[in-house]
Design a protein around this motif. Structure first.
Motif, PDB file in Angstrom:
ATOM      1  N   TYR A 288      54.452  71.527 -17.090  1.00 45.73           N
ATOM      2  CA  TYR A 288      55.067  72.669 -16.273  1.00 45.73           C
ATOM      3  C   TYR A 288      56.631  73.123 -16.849  1.00 45.73           C
ATOM      4  O   TYR A 288      56.919  74.276 -16.797  1.00 45.73           O
ATOM      5  CB  TYR A 288      55.339  71.024 -15.226  1.00 45.73           C
ATOM      6  CG  TYR A 288      56.499  71.981 -14.425  1.00 45.73           C
ATOM      7  CD1 TYR A 288      55.712  73.075 -13.102  1.00 45.73           C
ATOM      8  CD2 TYR A 288      57.867  72.289 -14.720  1.00 45.73           C
ATOM      9  CE1 TYR A 288      57.229  73.337 -12.023  1.00 45.73           C
ATOM     10  CE2 TYR A 288      58.333  72.970 -13.756  1.00 45.73           C
ATOM     11  CZ  TYR A 288      58.049  73.529 -12.275  1.00 45.73           C
ATOM     12  OH  TYR A 288      58.990  73.940 -11.791  1.00 45.73           O
ATOM     13  N   PHE A 289      57.358  71.867 -18.179  1.00 44.75           N
ATOM     14  CA  PHE A 289      58.257  72.475 -18.850  1.00 44.75           C
ATOM     15  C   PHE A 289      57.613  74.087 -19.772  1.00 44.75           C
ATOM     16  O   PHE A 289      58.342  74.551 -19.569  1.00 44.75           O
ATOM     17  CB  PHE A 289      58.604  71.797 -20.004  1.00 44.75           C
ATOM     18  CG  PHE A 289      59.784  71.747 -20.448  1.00 44.75           C
ATOM     19  CD1 PHE A 289      60.947  72.372 -19.527  1.00 44.75           C
ATOM     20  CD2 PHE A 289      59.277  71.988 -22.030  1.00 44.75           C
ATOM     21  CE1 PHE A 289      61.584  72.778 -21.043  1.00 44.75           C
ATOM     22  CE2 PHE A 289      60.694  72.584 -22.684  1.00 44.75           C
ATOM     23  CZ  PHE A 289      61.580  72.692 -21.769  1.00 44.75           C
ATOM     24  N   VAL A 290      56.319  73.932 -20.234  1.00 45.92           N
ATOM     25  CA  VAL A 290      56.275  74.762 -20.929  1.00 45.92           C
ATOM     26  C   VAL A 290      55.879  75.853 -20.648  1.00 45.92           C
ATOM     27  O   VAL A 290      56.167  77.652 -20.916  1.00 45.92           O
ATOM     28  CB  VAL A 290      55.072  74.356 -22.223  1.00 45.92           C
ATOM     29  CG1 VAL A 290      54.773  75.393 -22.942  1.00 45.92           C
ATOM     30  CG2 VAL A 290      55.107  73.500 -23.298  1.00 45.92           C
ATOM     31  N   LEU A 291      55.202  75.700 -19.658  1.00 46.04           N
ATOM     32  CA  LEU A 291      54.314  77.004 -18.366  1.00 46.04           C
ATOM     33  C   LEU A 291      55.881  77.828 -17.518  1.00 46.04           C
ATOM     34  O   LEU A 291      55.564  78.502 -17.558  1.00 46.04           O
ATOM     35  CB  LEU A 291      53.767  76.745 -17.543  1.00 46.04           C
ATOM     36  CG  LEU A 291      52.795  78.187 -16.848  1.00 46.04           C
ATOM     37  CD1 LEU A 291      51.994  78.556 -17.773  1.00 46.04           C
ATOM     38  CD2 LEU A 291      51.921  77.101 -16.419  1.00 46.04           C
ATOM     39  N   LYS A 292      57.093  77.191 -17.135  1.00 47.33           N
ATOM     40  CA  LYS A 292      58.274  76.924 -16.584  1.00 47.33           C
ATOM     41  C   LYS A 292      58.982  78.056 -17.695  1.00 47.33           C
ATOM     42  O   LYS A 292      59.432  79.400 -16.929  1.00 47.33           O
ATOM     43  CB  LYS A 292      58.793  75.803 -16.498  1.00 47.33           C
ATOM     44  CG  LYS A 292      60.356  76.172 -15.632  1.00 47.33           C
ATOM     45  CD  LYS A 292      59.556  76.611 -14.046  1.00 47.33           C
ATOM     46  CE  LYS A 292      61.081  77.509 -12.826  1.00 47.33           C
ATOM     47  NZ  LYS A 292      60.599  78.037 -11.824  1.00 47.33           N
TER      48      LYS A 292
ATOM     49  N   VAL B  32      53.234  84.743 -15.438  1.00 47.46           N
ATOM     50  CA  VAL B  32      52.352  83.667 -16.437  1.00 47.46           C
ATOM     51  C   VAL B  32      51.417  84.168 -15.948  1.00 47.46           C
ATOM     52  O   VAL B  32      50.263  84.535 -14.779  1.00 47.46           O
ATOM     53  CB  VAL B  32      52.370  82.248 -15.703  1.00 47.46           C
ATOM     54  CG1 VAL B  32      50.979  81.104 -15.812  1.00 47.46           C
ATOM     55  CG2 VAL B  32      53.709  82.040 -15.336  1.00 47.46           C
ATOM     56  N   ASN B  33      50.092  84.561 -17.327  1.00 55.49           N
ATOM     57  CA  ASN B  33      48.539  84.665 -17.097  1.00 55.49           C
ATOM     58  C   ASN B  33      48.058  83.821 -18.210  1.00 55.49           C
ATOM     59  O   ASN B  33      48.138  82.747 -18.522  1.00 55.49           O
ATOM     60  CB  ASN B  33      48.804  86.567 -17.509  1.00 55.49           C
ATOM     61  CG  ASN B  33      49.080  86.858 -18.969  1.00 55.49           C
ATOM     62  OD1 ASN B  33      49.467  85.152 -19.946  1.00 55.49           O
ATOM     63  ND2 ASN B  33      49.084  87.671 -19.723  1.00 55.49           N
TER      64      ASN B  33
ATOM     65  N   GLY C   5      49.786  76.148  -8.568  1.00 56.41           N
ATOM     66  CA  GLY C   5      50.205  76.206  -7.485  1.00 56.41           C
ATOM     67  C   GLY C   5      51.891  76.541  -6.923  1.00 56.41           C
ATOM     68  O   GLY C   5      52.084  77.398  -6.341  1.00 56.41           O
ATOM     69  N   TYR C   6      52.395  76.100  -8.084  1.00 61.14           N
ATOM     70  CA  TYR C   6      54.338  76.402  -8.471  1.00 61.14           C
ATOM     71  C   TYR C   6      54.474  77.462  -8.895  1.00 61.14           C
ATOM     72  O   TYR C   6      55.247  77.890  -9.181  1.00 61.14           O
ATOM     73  CB  TYR C   6      54.850  75.301  -9.184  1.00 61.14           C
ATOM     74  CG  TYR C   6      54.560  73.833  -8.764  1.00 61.14           C
ATOM     75  CD1 TYR C   6      54.981  73.094  -7.197  1.00 61.14           C
ATOM     76  CD2 TYR C   6      53.636  72.789  -8.627  1.00 61.14           C
ATOM     77  CE1 TYR C   6      54.822  72.223  -6.538  1.00 61.14           C
ATOM     78  CE2 TYR C   6      53.434  71.885  -8.023  1.00 61.14           C
ATOM     79  CZ  TYR C   6      54.171  71.871  -7.409  1.00 61.14           C
ATOM     80  OH  TYR C   6      53.719  69.829  -6.299  1.00 61.14           O
ATOM     81  N   PHE C   7      53.031  78.534  -9.595  1.00 61.90           N
ATOM     82  CA  PHE C   7      52.548  80.139 -10.047  1.00 61.90           C
ATOM     83  C   PHE C   7      52.531  80.677  -9.419  1.00 61.90           C
ATOM     84  O   PHE C   7      51.513  80.449  -8.401  1.00 61.90           O
ATOM     85  CB  PHE C   7      53.228  79.554 -11.687  1.00 61.90           C
ATOM     86  CG  PHE C   7      53.463  78.445 -12.519  1.00 61.90           C
ATOM     87  CD1 PHE C   7      54.948  78.925 -12.938  1.00 61.90           C
ATOM     88  CD2 PHE C   7      53.343  77.020 -12.270  1.00 61.90           C
ATOM     89  CE1 PHE C   7      56.226  77.711 -13.856  1.00 61.90           C
ATOM     90  CE2 PHE C   7      54.097  76.403 -13.314  1.00 61.90           C
ATOM     91  CZ  PHE C   7      54.887  76.587 -13.782  1.00 61.90           C
ATOM     92  N   LYS C   8      52.867  81.972 -10.064  1.00 63.57           N
ATOM     93  CA  LYS C   8      51.942  82.805  -9.393  1.00 63.57           C
ATOM     94  C   LYS C   8      52.039  84.291 -10.128  1.00 63.57           C
ATOM     95  O   LYS C   8      51.729  83.973 -11.989  1.00 63.57           O
ATOM     96  CB  LYS C   8      53.184  84.140  -8.552  1.00 63.57           C
ATOM     97  CG  LYS C   8      54.125  83.239  -7.281  1.00 63.57           C
ATOM     98  CD  LYS C   8      54.988  84.534  -6.629  1.00 63.57           C
ATOM     99  CE  LYS C   8      55.293  84.305  -5.163  1.00 63.57           C
ATOM    100  NZ  LYS C   8      56.310  84.843  -4.661  1.00 63.57           N
TER     101      LYS C   8
END
Length: 248
Positions: free
Chosen positions: A210-214, A223-224, A158-161
């Motif tokens: 979270y860190f890796v995806l950020k 982000v996909n 939910g923190y990413f689009k």
């Protein structure tokens, strides 16, 4: 109940190679929403298959070889889709230095040398640590890692689009996500009942994911699914190493 069963069979068929014999499966936004909370269950099923096979194979082969075979089988059970994502992300990362479109690079059917080498090296590390974990009979650790790495999706995405028509955007477009997050705590409660160092593993799982995806989001500006596969794989690698270190 029908929506829940459809979501389970969709999750099992899309995120594993386990055959699903369901006709006329109805897929809609509600299905995508429930799929998020059922992905950890898919992880538990894959882990259980691997653990069961390991129990079986150690009666016929040396435990180290049996563990190695089961480690490879784990990657095969989800069709190596996350491993493929790793290669795509690494190719896109290095291609972006020359001004190329990272998204297009990820979607190309060919792979680059750097991505292939990184993917090969990562598989060696992943198979190695899973082999070690199974050889040491740390089955609960392996089960928890397979669950927690997928549980991150419902708590953190939910923190990413994402693009508007993507599976994840459709899932979070519906109401009721908060209730599903509460429901997903059942996984954590069960983990506390059967495992040790659960709080450390759960927090570390969330932070690592979270860190890796950020980092990927900051690098690419999006982000996909490939980024998620890359993140899930690296989260599992981190958790397996640290989890085994805490136990041994």
């Amino acid at each position: 109940m029908k929506q829940l069963s459809n979501a389970f069979f969709f999750a099992l068929s899309y995120f594993s190679i386990i055959p699903v014999f369901v006709k006329n499966m109805q897929i809609n936004n509600e299905t995508y929403k429930y799929t998020l909370v059922l992905l950890p269950l898919v992880g538990a099923i894959l882990a259980s298959i691997v653990i069961g096979l390991n129990y079986l194979l150690v009666d016929f082969f040396h435990p180290l070889y049996a563990s190695f075979v089961c480690a490879v089988i784990y990657l095969a059970l989800y069709g190596f889709i996350h491993t493929e994502a790793i290669i795509d992300v690494v190719d896109a990362w290095f291609a972006s230095y020359s001004g190329k479109d990272a998204y297009k690079i990820m979607k190309e059917s060919t792979i680059g040398a750097i991505g292939a080498l990184y993917g090969f090296s990562f598989v060696l590390l992943k198979v190695g640590i899973i082999t070690y974990v199974l050889y040491e009979k740390q089955y609960i650790l392996f089960l928890l890692v397979c669950v927690f790495s997928r549980l991150n999706l419902i708590y953190l995405l939910g923190y990413f689009k994402f693009s508007k028509d993507s599976f994840l955007s459709l899932a979070f477009a519906n109401s009721g996500i908060f209730q599903l997050k509460l429901f997903a705590l059942i996984y954590v409660i069960i983990a506390f009942l059967i495992g040790t160092n659960v709080l450390v593993l759960f927090v570390l799982s969330l932070l690592s994911f979270y860190f890796v995806l950020k980092v990927l989001n900051n690098k690419f500006g999006f982000v996909n699914g490939d980024c998620l596969g890359f993140t899930l794989e690296h989260t599992e690698l981190i958790l397996l190493n640290i989890g085994l270190l805490l136990i041994l």
